[in-house]
Design a protein around this motif. Structure first.
Motif, short mmCIF file in Angstrom:
data_model
loop_
_atom_site.label_atom_id
_atom_site.label_comp_id
_atom_site.label_asym_id
_atom_site.label_seq_id
_atom_site.Cartn_x
_atom_site.Cartn_y
_atom_site.Cartn_z
N LEU A 32 -4.57 -5.32 4.09
CA LEU A 32 -4.80 -6.41 3.13
C LEU A 32 -6.18 -7.00 3.37
O LEU A 32 -6.55 -7.28 4.50
CB LEU A 32 -3.73 -7.50 3.30
CG LEU A 32 -3.90 -8.78 2.48
CD1 LEU A 32 -3.75 -8.49 0.98
CD2 LEU A 32 -2.89 -9.85 2.92
N ILE A 33 -6.92 -7.18 2.29
CA ILE A 33 -8.19 -7.91 2.34
C ILE A 33 -8.00 -9.24 1.61
O ILE A 33 -7.49 -9.27 0.48
CB ILE A 33 -9.32 -7.10 1.68
CG1 ILE A 33 -9.57 -5.81 2.45
CG2 ILE A 33 -10.60 -7.94 1.60
CD1 ILE A 33 -10.54 -4.86 1.77
N VAL A 34 -8.37 -10.32 2.27
CA VAL A 34 -8.35 -11.65 1.65
C VAL A 34 -9.73 -12.24 1.87
O VAL A 34 -10.15 -12.43 3.02
CB VAL A 34 -7.29 -12.57 2.27
CG1 VAL A 34 -7.30 -13.93 1.57
CG2 VAL A 34 -5.90 -11.94 2.20
N GLY A 76 -2.94 -0.26 0.31
CA GLY A 76 -3.57 -1.53 0.67
C GLY A 76 -3.78 -2.43 -0.53
O GLY A 76 -3.98 -1.96 -1.66
N ARG A 77 -3.77 -3.73 -0.26
CA ARG A 77 -3.96 -4.75 -1.30
C ARG A 77 -5.25 -5.54 -1.06
O ARG A 77 -5.76 -5.59 0.05
CB ARG A 77 -2.78 -5.74 -1.31
CG ARG A 77 -1.49 -5.23 -1.96
CD ARG A 77 -0.60 -4.45 -1.02
NE ARG A 77 0.64 -4.02 -1.66
CZ ARG A 77 1.79 -4.69 -1.62
NH1 ARG A 77 1.87 -5.83 -0.97
NH2 ARG A 77 2.86 -4.21 -2.23
N HIS A 110 -3.33 -5.59 -10.42
CA HIS A 110 -1.93 -6.01 -10.37
C HIS A 110 -1.70 -7.31 -11.14
O HIS A 110 -0.87 -7.37 -12.03
CB HIS A 110 -1.46 -6.19 -8.93
CG HIS A 110 -0.05 -6.67 -8.83
ND1 HIS A 110 1.02 -5.90 -9.21
CD2 HIS A 110 0.48 -7.86 -8.43
CE1 HIS A 110 2.15 -6.58 -9.04
NE2 HIS A 110 1.84 -7.77 -8.57
N SER A 111 -2.43 -8.37 -10.77
CA SER A 111 -2.22 -9.66 -11.43
C SER A 111 -3.35 -10.61 -11.05
O SER A 111 -4.18 -10.29 -10.19
CB SER A 111 -0.87 -10.27 -11.02
OG SER A 111 -0.82 -10.48 -9.63
N TYR A 148 -5.07 -3.42 -5.90
CA TYR A 148 -4.57 -2.49 -4.88
C TYR A 148 -5.31 -1.16 -5.02
O TYR A 148 -6.00 -0.92 -6.02
CB TYR A 148 -3.06 -2.32 -4.96
CG TYR A 148 -2.53 -1.73 -6.25
CD1 TYR A 148 -2.20 -0.38 -6.35
CD2 TYR A 148 -2.34 -2.54 -7.38
CE1 TYR A 148 -1.69 0.15 -7.53
CE2 TYR A 148 -1.84 -2.01 -8.55
CZ TYR A 148 -1.51 -0.66 -8.62
OH TYR A 148 -1.02 -0.13 -9.78
N LYS A 149 -5.14 -0.29 -4.02
CA LYS A 149 -5.91 0.95 -4.01
C LYS A 149 -5.25 2.04 -4.85
O LYS A 149 -5.74 2.37 -5.93
CB LYS A 149 -6.15 1.42 -2.58
CG LYS A 149 -7.16 2.58 -2.49
CD LYS A 149 -7.61 2.81 -1.07
CE LYS A 149 -8.67 3.89 -1.01
NZ LYS A 149 -9.17 4.10 0.37
N ASN A 150 -4.16 2.60 -4.38
CA ASN A 150 -3.51 3.69 -5.11
C ASN A 150 -2.06 3.42 -5.47
O ASN A 150 -1.61 3.77 -6.54
CB ASN A 150 -3.60 5.00 -4.30
CG ASN A 150 -5.02 5.53 -4.23
OD1 ASN A 150 -5.77 5.45 -5.20
ND2 ASN A 150 -5.41 6.06 -3.08
#
Length: 262
Positions: A32-34, A76-77, A110-111, A148-150
């Motif tokens: 996760l990247i924030v 990953g997100r 995603h959103s 997200y990635k995939n």
């Protein structure tokens, strides 16, 4: 060439490095990247030019987001805190433009969460006062674009969740209302409140996952990761901000956070 490790512990590491050239992060290693990148509104950072032309800013955005794409796992997100729009230096649809760039890089959308910052105003001008001639309409909100990635379905990691029922019910509502953070209290020109990364971390990652902030600034994302039993990695080009983040992490008390159910 890798630059210095400014801070290291069992669960947190900070690299004083340039995210465009660093070799500190292994490809496909981040859950996760924030992050909240520079907004290009002439904030006086110590080591970053924040008054690029809009075209230069979007090119910089493309470059650093491409690096983050490499670092994410397939499931990953990416939670990206950016403005909806801006009027300083001309009206620009920042949120829409950066989201388009993300999709061009390869991210899946995603959103979008709307963050209603109750104590922040983005207004710098009214336009024509009380006249239809040329009024400015400015929304005092920011966005958290969720990418997200995939694969959106997350299969890797511990699969251990730590989010409560009330938190899940509240945070899956795409309008989040809580105040911004004090620059003076934190000692950084553009901090965000710990509630923002805490919500993203608990909602979009498992216990034990690796969380990255490529613009670590004052270290808030890493404190949230540490408080919630994740591994935190931060990068910042400015040595003073790395030192600030390191100090805050060392002083942070690891305890459950009392969060508003907005």
């Amino acid at each position: 060439m890798r630059q210095s490790i400014d801070f290291y512990s069992e669960n947190v590491v900070i690299y004083n490095d340039d995210l465009l050239t660093t070799d500190a992060i292994n490809p496909g290693s981040v859950d996760l990247i924030v992050t909240s990148p520079p907004y290009n509104v002439d904030i006086q950072y110590k080591s970053n030019k924040d008054d690029l032309t809009y075209e230069q800013y979007l090119q910089f955005t493309r470059e650093w987001m491409s690096r983050c794409y490499e670092w994410l796992k397939d499931d990953g997100r990416f939670c990206l805190n950016i403005p909806l729009d801006k009027n300083k230096g001309g009206q620009q649809s920042v949120g829409a433009d950066i989201t388009t760039i993300a999709k061009e890089i390869g991210y899946q959308y995603h959103s979008t969460i709307v963050w209603n910052e109750g104590n922040i105003s983005r207004r710098t001008a009214w336009g024509s006062w009380m006249s239809a001639s040329a009024p400015y309409v400015i929304a005092p909100v920011e966005l958290i674009v969720v990418l997200y990635k995939n694969s959106w379905k997350k299969w890797s990691g511990s699969r251990v969740n730590d989010i409560s029922r009330d938190e899940f019910m509240a945070w899956t509502n795409g309008v989040w209302t809580f105040n911004g953070e004090s620059k003076k209290r934190i000692g950084h020109p553009a901090p965000f409140p710990i509630e923002l990364p805490t919500r993203c971390i608990k909602l979009f990652s498992f216990v034990g996952d690796t969380v990255l902030d490529p613009f670590v600034g004052s270290g808030t994302t890493l404190i949230a990761a540490l408080n919630n039993e994740r591994v935190g990695i931060g990068i910042d080009i400015d040595a003073d901000y790395c030192a600030l983040a390191s100090k805050r992490i060392q002083l942070a008390q690891v305890k459950p956070l009392q969060l508003a159910m907005a």
